[in-house]
Design a protein around this motif. Structure first.
Motif, mmCIF file in Angstrom:
data_model
loop_
_atom_site.group_PDB
_atom_site.id
_atom_site.type_symbol
_atom_site.label_atom_id
_atom_site.label_comp_id
_atom_site.label_asym_id
_atom_site.label_seq_id
_atom_site.Cartn_x
_atom_site.Cartn_y
_atom_site.Cartn_z
ATOM 1 N N GLY A 66 -17.753 2.470 -2.170
ATOM 2 C CA GLY A 66 -17.939 1.227 -1.439
ATOM 3 C C GLY A 66 -16.645 0.490 -1.141
ATOM 4 N N ARG A 67 -15.547 0.911 -1.773
ATOM 5 C CA ARG A 67 -14.248 0.254 -1.526
ATOM 6 C C ARG A 67 -13.244 1.199 -0.885
ATOM 7 N NH1 ARG A 67 -11.224 -1.369 -5.706
ATOM 8 N NH2 ARG A 67 -12.024 0.226 -7.155
ATOM 9 N N PHE A 68 -13.303 2.472 -1.239
ATOM 10 C CA PHE A 68 -12.352 3.463 -0.714
ATOM 11 C C PHE A 68 -13.069 4.376 0.270
ATOM 12 C CE2 PHE A 68 -9.256 3.724 -4.598
ATOM 13 C CZ PHE A 68 -9.122 2.339 -4.576
ATOM 14 N N THR A 69 -12.323 4.816 1.283
ATOM 15 C CA THR A 69 -12.871 5.751 2.263
ATOM 16 C C THR A 69 -11.865 6.868 2.510
ATOM 17 O OG1 THR A 69 -14.093 3.974 3.371
ATOM 18 C CG2 THR A 69 -13.794 6.028 4.590
ATOM 19 N N ILE A 70 -12.318 8.103 2.382
ATOM 20 C CA ILE A 70 -11.466 9.248 2.652
ATOM 21 C C ILE A 70 -11.789 9.790 4.040
ATOM 22 C CG2 ILE A 70 -13.009 10.996 1.655
ATOM 23 C CD1 ILE A 70 -10.479 12.327 0.453
ATOM 24 N N SER A 71 -10.750 10.236 4.739
ATOM 25 C CA SER A 71 -10.953 10.841 6.048
ATOM 26 C C SER A 71 -9.850 11.865 6.278
ATOM 27 C CB SER A 71 -10.932 9.773 7.154
ATOM 28 O OG SER A 71 -9.684 9.106 7.174
ATOM 29 N N ARG A 72 -10.013 12.687 7.298
ATOM 30 C CA ARG A 72 -8.989 13.705 7.542
ATOM 31 C C ARG A 72 -8.811 13.942 9.032
ATOM 32 N NH1 ARG A 72 -13.188 17.667 5.782
ATOM 33 N NH2 ARG A 72 -13.830 18.765 7.665
ATOM 34 N N LEU A 81 -6.579 7.973 2.643
ATOM 35 C CA LEU A 81 -7.427 7.234 1.714
ATOM 36 C C LEU A 81 -7.249 5.753 2.022
ATOM 37 C CD1 LEU A 81 -9.364 7.578 -0.727
ATOM 38 C CD2 LEU A 81 -7.403 7.024 -2.192
ATOM 39 N N GLN A 82 -8.262 5.177 2.644
ATOM 40 C CA GLN A 82 -8.264 3.748 2.919
ATOM 41 C C GLN A 82 -8.822 3.030 1.706
ATOM 42 O OE1 GLN A 82 -7.132 2.001 5.676
ATOM 43 N NE2 GLN A 82 -7.553 0.187 4.420
ATOM 44 N N MET A 83 -8.012 2.155 1.127
ATOM 45 C CA MET A 83 -8.396 1.459 -0.098
ATOM 46 C C MET A 83 -8.525 -0.028 0.202
ATOM 47 S SD MET A 83 -5.942 3.464 -2.826
ATOM 48 C CE MET A 83 -4.424 2.829 -2.095
ATOM 49 N N ASN A 84 -9.730 -0.545 0.078
ATOM 50 C CA ASN A 84 -10.006 -1.956 0.321
ATOM 51 C C ASN A 84 -10.447 -2.627 -0.971
ATOM 52 O OD1 ASN A 84 -9.515 -1.517 3.093
ATOM 53 N ND2 ASN A 84 -11.661 -1.022 3.473
ATOM 54 N N SER A 85 -10.422 -3.935 -0.965
ATOM 55 C CA SER A 85 -10.857 -4.732 -2.128
ATOM 56 C C SER A 85 -10.211 -4.215 -3.408
ATOM 57 C CB SER A 85 -12.386 -4.687 -2.256
ATOM 58 O OG SER A 85 -13.000 -5.168 -1.081
ATOM 59 N N LEU A 86 -8.925 -4.026 -3.343
ATOM 60 C CA LEU A 86 -8.213 -3.444 -4.485
ATOM 61 C C LEU A 86 -8.242 -4.371 -5.689
ATOM 62 C CD1 LEU A 86 -5.335 -1.802 -2.491
ATOM 63 C CD2 LEU A 86 -6.782 -0.610 -4.139
ATOM 64 N N LYS A 87 -8.287 -3.737 -6.845
ATOM 65 C CA LYS A 87 -8.347 -4.456 -8.117
ATOM 66 C C LYS A 87 -7.146 -4.050 -8.967
ATOM 67 C CE LYS A 87 -13.396 -3.950 -8.107
ATOM 68 N NZ LYS A 87 -14.571 -3.437 -8.871
ATOM 69 N N PRO A 88 -6.762 -4.888 -9.913
ATOM 70 C CA PRO A 88 -5.644 -4.511 -10.798
ATOM 71 C C PRO A 88 -5.871 -3.176 -11.491
ATOM 72 C CG PRO A 88 -6.092 -6.838 -11.024
ATOM 73 C CD PRO A 88 -7.187 -6.274 -10.148
ATOM 74 N N GLU A 89 -7.100 -2.843 -11.799
ATOM 75 C CA GLU A 89 -7.377 -1.566 -12.472
ATOM 76 C C GLU A 89 -7.224 -0.361 -11.555
ATOM 77 O OE1 GLU A 89 -9.323 -4.314 -12.394
ATOM 78 O OE2 GLU A 89 -11.472 -3.760 -12.307
ATOM 79 N N ASP A 90 -6.982 -0.588 -10.279
ATOM 80 C CA ASP A 90 -6.657 0.513 -9.363
ATOM 81 C C ASP A 90 -5.183 0.900 -9.439
ATOM 82 O OD1 ASP A 90 -8.853 -1.022 -7.000
ATOM 83 O OD2 ASP A 90 -9.279 0.774 -8.196
ATOM 84 N N THR A 91 -4.407 0.127 -10.169
ATOM 85 C CA THR A 91 -2.982 0.434 -10.312
ATOM 86 C C THR A 91 -2.787 1.786 -10.979
ATOM 87 O OG1 THR A 91 -2.345 -1.900 -10.415
ATOM 88 C CG2 THR A 91 -0.829 -0.301 -11.402
#
Length: 125
Positions: A66-72, A81-91
């Protein structure tokens, strides 16, 4: 010689977005999976997402659904890798990896054959 090169990492505030790119070259595999894995300090490596040219399957870790989207882009042998709504734990350091003839249907519990050098993603205010 297979080469896997990531780009697009950086520092972003919580709630922000980043897009990682991974370009692969030097191979002529008829089918393969390109995936993203990450490793945070003091933690084990975990699968984030993968996409397969074998059967079109896509997989995401529960933590990024629901936050990341992979495409090619097949013509460019590139995965994003499109990363949205990033959180500190994604570090983490994010690695792109290729595995021949792999389907992503069964998830992310596998060890790819070819790896990139990694891209640092830091989510912090």
């Amino acid at each position: 010689q297979v080469q896997v090169v990531e780009s697009g990492g950086g520092l972003v505030q919580p709630g922000g977005s980043l897009r990682l790119s991974c370009e692969a070259s030097g191979f002529t595999l008829p089918s393969y999976a390109m995936g993203w894995f990450r490793q945070a300090p003091g933690k084990e490596r975990e699968g984030v997402s993968c996409i397969s040219s074998r059967d079109g399957s896509i997989a995401y870790a529960d933590s990024v659904k629901g936050r990341f989207t992979i495409s090619r882009d097949n013509a460019k042998n590139t995965v994003y890798l499109q990363m949205n709504s990033l959180k500190p734990e994604d570090t983490a350091v994010y690695y792109c990896a290729i595995d021949p003839a792999r389907s992503c249907y069964y998830g992310l519990d596998y060890t790819p054959l070819y790896w990139g050098q990694g891209a640092q993603v830091t989510v912090s205010s």
